[in-house]
Design a protein around this motif. Structure first.
Motif, mmCIF file in Angstrom:
data_model
loop_
_atom_site.group_PDB
_atom_site.id
_atom_site.type_symbol
_atom_site.label_atom_id
_atom_site.label_comp_id
_atom_site.label_asym_id
_atom_site.label_seq_id
_atom_site.Cartn_x
_atom_site.Cartn_y
_atom_site.Cartn_z
ATOM 1 N N GLY A 152 -58.270 -27.411 9.804
ATOM 2 C CA GLY A 152 -59.594 -26.839 9.802
ATOM 3 C C GLY A 152 -59.911 -26.081 8.528
ATOM 4 N N ASP A 153 -58.881 -25.553 7.881
ATOM 5 C CA ASP A 153 -59.050 -24.833 6.613
ATOM 6 C C ASP A 153 -58.805 -25.796 5.461
ATOM 7 O OD1 ASP A 153 -58.884 -23.350 4.335
ATOM 8 O OD2 ASP A 153 -57.595 -21.783 5.175
ATOM 9 N N ALA A 165 -64.731 -32.073 6.034
ATOM 10 C CA ALA A 165 -64.984 -30.699 5.611
ATOM 11 C C ALA A 165 -66.428 -30.538 5.147
ATOM 12 C CB ALA A 165 -64.024 -30.316 4.494
ATOM 13 N N ARG A 166 -66.913 -31.552 4.448
ATOM 14 C CA ARG A 166 -68.296 -31.479 3.988
ATOM 15 C C ARG A 166 -69.244 -31.435 5.174
ATOM 16 N NH1 ARG A 166 -70.174 -36.703 1.255
ATOM 17 N NH2 ARG A 166 -69.989 -37.268 3.456
ATOM 18 N N ASP A 167 -69.000 -32.305 6.158
ATOM 19 C CA ASP A 167 -69.879 -32.334 7.328
ATOM 20 C C ASP A 167 -69.776 -31.042 8.121
ATOM 21 O OD1 ASP A 167 -70.504 -34.791 6.449
ATOM 22 O OD2 ASP A 167 -69.293 -35.890 7.918
ATOM 23 N N GLN A 220 -68.111 -26.864 4.967
ATOM 24 C CA GLN A 220 -67.196 -26.137 4.086
ATOM 25 C C GLN A 220 -67.338 -26.572 2.632
ATOM 26 O OE1 GLN A 220 -63.263 -26.749 5.604
ATOM 27 N NE2 GLN A 220 -63.693 -25.856 7.605
ATOM 28 N N LEU A 221 -68.222 -27.530 2.401
ATOM 29 C CA LEU A 221 -68.401 -28.078 1.056
ATOM 30 C C LEU A 221 -69.888 -28.315 0.861
ATOM 31 C CD1 LEU A 221 -65.730 -28.500 -0.363
ATOM 32 C CD2 LEU A 221 -65.957 -30.949 -0.022
ATOM 33 N N HIS A 222 -70.313 -28.316 -0.374
ATOM 34 C CA HIS A 222 -71.709 -28.585 -0.648
ATOM 35 C C HIS A 222 -72.102 -29.929 -0.024
ATOM 36 C CE1 HIS A 222 -75.500 -29.194 -2.722
ATOM 37 N NE2 HIS A 222 -75.441 -27.944 -3.125
ATOM 38 N N GLN A 223 -73.339 -29.994 0.461
ATOM 39 C CA GLN A 223 -73.720 -31.123 1.295
ATOM 40 C C GLN A 223 -73.633 -32.474 0.591
ATOM 41 O OE1 GLN A 223 -73.813 -30.471 4.331
ATOM 42 N NE2 GLN A 223 -74.030 -32.642 4.877
ATOM 43 N N ASP A 224 -73.926 -32.504 -0.697
ATOM 44 C CA ASP A 224 -73.771 -33.788 -1.374
ATOM 45 C C ASP A 224 -72.654 -33.761 -2.418
ATOM 46 O OD1 ASP A 224 -77.132 -33.108 -2.205
ATOM 47 O OD2 ASP A 224 -75.357 -32.143 -3.028
ATOM 48 N N ALA A 225 -71.584 -33.074 -2.062
ATOM 49 C CA ALA A 225 -70.381 -33.139 -2.902
ATOM 50 C C ALA A 225 -69.810 -34.557 -2.842
ATOM 51 C CB ALA A 225 -69.352 -32.130 -2.413
ATOM 52 N N ASP A 226 -69.154 -34.949 -3.902
ATOM 53 C CA ASP A 226 -68.607 -36.306 -3.992
ATOM 54 C C ASP A 226 -67.096 -36.284 -3.748
ATOM 55 O OD1 ASP A 226 -67.700 -38.774 -4.615
ATOM 56 O OD2 ASP A 226 -68.693 -38.916 -6.570
ATOM 57 N N ARG A 243 -64.526 -25.054 -6.325
ATOM 58 C CA ARG A 243 -65.666 -24.317 -6.865
ATOM 59 C C ARG A 243 -66.625 -25.229 -7.619
ATOM 60 N NH1 ARG A 243 -63.558 -21.177 -10.677
ATOM 61 N NH2 ARG A 243 -62.194 -20.359 -9.047
ATOM 62 N N SER A 244 -66.172 -26.385 -8.024
ATOM 63 C CA SER A 244 -67.009 -27.256 -8.851
ATOM 64 C C SER A 244 -67.659 -28.377 -8.068
ATOM 65 C CB SER A 244 -66.162 -27.865 -9.975
ATOM 66 O OG SER A 244 -65.314 -28.860 -9.442
ATOM 67 N N THR A 245 -67.492 -28.396 -6.754
ATOM 68 C CA THR A 245 -67.947 -29.555 -5.990
ATOM 69 C C THR A 245 -69.432 -29.551 -5.695
ATOM 70 O OG1 THR A 245 -67.025 -28.386 -4.105
ATOM 71 C CG2 THR A 245 -65.848 -30.341 -4.877
ATOM 72 N N ALA A 246 -70.167 -28.620 -6.227
ATOM 73 C CA ALA A 246 -71.623 -28.722 -6.137
ATOM 74 C C ALA A 246 -72.098 -29.678 -7.229
ATOM 75 C CB ALA A 246 -72.259 -27.355 -6.314
ATOM 76 N N PRO A 247 -73.138 -30.468 -6.931
ATOM 77 C CA PRO A 247 -73.622 -31.428 -7.931
ATOM 78 C C PRO A 247 -74.356 -30.689 -9.041
ATOM 79 C CG PRO A 247 -75.076 -31.408 -6.043
ATOM 80 C CD PRO A 247 -73.948 -30.480 -5.710
#
Lengths: 202, 202
Positions: free
Chosen positions: B84-85, B147-149, B152-158, B196-200
């Motif tokens: 989960g983490d 995790a994105r869903d 825990q991650l930006h919504q349109d992280a790749d 930290r960089s997973t935002a587009p």
DNA sequence: TACAGGAAACGACACGTTCCGTATTGACAG
DNA sequence: CTGTCAATACGGAACGTGTCGTTTCCTGTA
């Protein structure tokens, strides 16, 4: 142009520069045609119009020949630009590198095979790192440190980590057969991500 | 335990599982002792107490043997945790991988040499990607998408980009002889940077 | 005269294959 | 249930091939 390979200035017949060039060129040509692996020292000698003995007199192995050839080719190609704009410079440098790896198969196939060869030849690995990679990594490190001191990067960003994050994906795709190399768009996205992450963890 | 390698149920003498195991074990043992490169099919056969013909009957090359051996070893070792983490899971998985590469030389030296071999053997490269890497990359992709869903991650992280940024540095150091592999501290820093960089880009 | 270079051959070694004899199995017949 | 047989795996040994790195002998050149 001081020649650091000068053979102690003996007063006799000097090494043939024509043969040296022919050997280096032949090695890259053959790598482009067949890939690095199948290329033999005999084939290089034949293509260069040179005796095998002449090659073994000056290089210890096929890998050493290709390494020197690549160093010759890469010297002008992969210079690090310095326009003041870090992002633009990084993108430009990486675009140049990728273009070199893709377009000129003399470069790409030879480099890939050479890297493979270093996995079971420690002396060759030394040469690859010291002669080919280290100087260019130092260039990148200097460029990043300068940008940091100019306030374009977080004050305690780690240039070494940034370099790894930038260039590792290239070699990852190249050596691990993960699709084709990055497109120019992907390179821009990559640089953006890395630059955004260069702040240290809280 | 359904055997997907069942040889079409011919009514005759079956393949010896003991020989298969002995061959796979011998190949990794020899890789650990000498490195992948110097290992020969003859040496594997001798160590396994098996005839060369038996090896060539079932595998096309040394590389194919080592690939299957690595797949066997890696199956239990590199499972992707899901607590989960996300951050903890990534660190844990990469720690396991690095530990496997470092401690058990049966794994590290064999993998490095195998990757080198794939650079001039396209069929082997196919096997490396399809059998060894692709399933595990898929695991990571699923974990990241989940995790994105979960927000825990930006919504349109790749996820693909994140995977490259995470794992490429490992192979970069491993294959390009850039010092030793990452310490556990360095792994945490790496994961933090990538997350930290997973935002587009804006 | 000392060294670079060319031509040719060498022994060593690993490759992948082949031949031969033996061992082990399932299928079938009685 | 049991004996026989065809089919296949396996071990051992040898083979021809190709590349390795080296060596020998000679010529060319500063």
């Amino acid at each position: 142009m001081p020649d650091q390979n000068a053979p102690a200035r003996t007063p006799h017949r000097p090494r043939s520069e024509a043969s040296r060039r022919a050997i280096l060129d032949a090695s890259l040509d053959l790598c482009a045609e067949q890939g690095y692996g199948p290329v033999t020292v005999e084939a290089i000698a034949a293509r260069a119009g040179v005796s095998k003995k002449t090659i073994y007199r000056w290089w210890p192995s096929k890998g050493a020949v290709v390494l020197e050839a690549l160093d010759d080719v890469a010297n002008p190609a992969a210079d690090f630009p310095d326009s003041g704009d870090l992002r633009a410079d990084l993108v430009a440098q990486m675009e140049g590198l990728v273009r070199g790896l893709l377009s000129d198969q003399r470069f790409g196939r030879a480099l890939v095979g050479l890297i493979a060869d270093t996995q079971h030849d420690p002396r060759l690995a030394r040469g690859l790192v010291d002669d080919l990679f280290h100087p260019r990594i130092e260039d990148a490190r200097r460029r990043l440190a300068k940008a940091r001191d100019a306030g374009q990067l977080h004050q305690d960003a780690d240039p070494d980590l940034a370099i790894e994050l930038l260039y590792a994906p290239l070699y990852y795709r190249l050596l691990l057969h993960q699709g084709s190399l990055h497109s120019m768009d992907e390179l821009r996205v990559l640089v953006d991500h890395v630059l955004r992450s260069t702040a240290p963890p809280a």
